[in-house]
Design a protein around this motif. Structure first.
Motif, PDB file in Angstrom:
ATOM      1  N   GLU A  31     -49.038  -5.841 -12.436  1.00 43.13           N
ATOM      2  CA  GLU A  31     -47.979  -4.999 -11.885  1.00 43.13           C
ATOM      3  C   GLU A  31     -47.276  -4.208 -12.985  1.00 43.13           C
ATOM      4  N   THR A  32     -47.229  -4.766 -14.190  1.00 39.75           N
ATOM      5  CA  THR A  32     -46.617  -4.059 -15.318  1.00 39.75           C
ATOM      6  C   THR A  32     -47.321  -2.743 -15.597  1.00 39.75           C
ATOM      7  N   SER A  91     -45.720   4.627 -11.016  1.00 39.48           N
ATOM      8  CA  SER A  91     -44.642   4.938 -10.079  1.00 39.48           C
ATOM      9  C   SER A  91     -43.716   6.014 -10.628  1.00 39.48           C
ATOM     10  N   SER A  92     -43.283   5.873 -11.877  1.00 35.59           N
ATOM     11  CA  SER A  92     -42.375   6.850 -12.466  1.00 35.59           C
ATOM     12  C   SER A  92     -43.065   8.169 -12.776  1.00 35.59           C
ATOM     13  N   TRP A 122     -49.376  -1.073 -13.438  1.00 35.69           N
ATOM     14  CA  TRP A 122     -49.326  -0.179 -12.277  1.00 35.69           C
ATOM     15  C   TRP A 122     -47.967   0.488 -12.140  1.00 35.69           C
ATOM     16  N   ASP A 123     -46.899  -0.214 -12.539  1.00 35.40           N
ATOM     17  CA  ASP A 123     -45.549   0.322 -12.356  1.00 35.40           C
ATOM     18  C   ASP A 123     -45.330   1.631 -13.109  1.00 35.40           C
ATOM     19  N   PRO A 144     -48.658  -1.872  -6.525  1.00 28.71           N
ATOM     20  CA  PRO A 144     -47.445  -2.054  -5.725  1.00 28.71           C
ATOM     21  C   PRO A 144     -47.405  -1.070  -4.554  1.00 28.71           C
TER      22      PRO A 144
END
Length: 318
Positions: free
Chosen positions: A186-187, A193-194, A189-190, A224
């Protein structure tokens, strides 16, 4: 096999050629390379599992360069490394849009400009720690034509995923970046997001990446939910609408102050934008217009009074 390849030259009308598991050597490669220029109508060439290495690529490329209609070259499960990839990039005809190099020996330990292709498949190659940075350098280049890049099972990890994600801030062409099987958590993939929706300001959101639509075949089970939603949103053809939707979803209040320097001249444009993209957001529309009225009350009153006076004069003159 070397003695068989010259007979292929007689098949001038052939459009697709598949040569699989032939354990080719230098002699066979030279024979195939000599026959290729005669295949004027060849569109697709698949050379799977033929033990082709960098030296054999050098022998094949001059012949490939003469295949002016060739648009796909598939070299799955051979022994091609960085030097061979460089030769291919430099020597292939410009007609080739898709290059498939799954499960070879490419590491991207040296700088290579991956600019000219529309689709590149490097899945199954163990990239070096510098590999993601080499790719990122191409993705940030305005001359990069890549629309699909397959990097499944390339040992990229969270750090490499972050490097690739950041490069997408400067790329509005790539629509697919396949990254499954890279132990990305998840680190990693996050970061996407931004990049897909930078919420630090309205301008940043507007300038986010609105092109990337997929992170691979099975990305939905790994990334996510917010990243999945943004990828789906990017699927829209109207990128102005995509950008506006992201702005409306992440900025509940639109700060009009940067537009005040234009006085009321910009207000009609604000109203038109809100009418087009925020039709159901009545509170947002009213608050945005109210900001102009509160900041420039005399201009607003003057405009209204002037309009009324103008109408009165027109009535009396009639």
């Amino acid at each position: 096999m070397a003695g068989c390849f010259p007979s292929l030259a007689a098949l001038a009308g052939m459009q697709k050629l598949m040569l699989v598991d032939l354990n080719m050597g230098m002699k066979s490669s030279a024979a195939l390379g000599a026959a290729l220029p005669q295949m004027a109508n060849l569109l697709e060439l698949e050379l799977w599992e033929n033990s082709i290495d960098d030296n054999m690529v050098e022998v094949l490329v001059p012949g490939l360069a003469e295949c002016k209609r060739l648009n796909l070259l598939d070299l799955v499960r051979n022994r091609i490394g960085d030097d061979g990839l460089d030769v291919l990039i430099q020597g292939l005809p410009t007609s080739i849009d898709t290059l498939v190099l799954k499960s070879n020996q490419i590491t991207l330990a040296q700088h290579l400009a991956l600019l000219r292709l529309k689709e590149l498949d490097l899945s199954g190659n163990t990239l070096s720690s510098d590999g993601p940075r080499v790719i990122a350098a191409s993705l940030t280049n305005p001359e990069c034509r890549l629309e699909a890049l397959h990097l499944d099972r390339c040992s990229i990890g969270d750090e490499g995923a972050a490097v690739l994600a950041e490069s997408m801030r400067y790329n509005q062409r790539l629509t697919k970046l396949a990254l499954q099987g890279n132990a990305i958590t998840e680190t990693g993939w996050d970061v996407f997001s931004s990049v897909l929706c930078d919420t630090t300001s309205i301008n940043a959101t507007h300038g986010s990446n609105h092109a990337l639509q997929s992170l691979g075949y099975d990305y939905r089970s790994n990334v996510p939910r917010d990243v999945e939603t943004l990828l789906d949103l990017n699927d829209g053809q109207d990128k102005n609408l995509v950008a506006a939707t992201k702005i409306l979803q992440t900025h509940r209040h639109l700060d009009m102050r940067p537009l005040f320097c234009g006085k009321l001249l910009l207000l009609p444009h604000v109203v038109a934008w809100l009418e087009r993209f925020a039709e159901s957001w009545l509170d947002l529309k009213l608050s945005s217009i109210y900001e102009f009225a509160r900041a420039m009350p005399m201009e607003v009153v003057g405009g209204v009074v002037g309009e009324k006076r103008g109408k009165k004069r027109m009535h009396s003159s009639a």
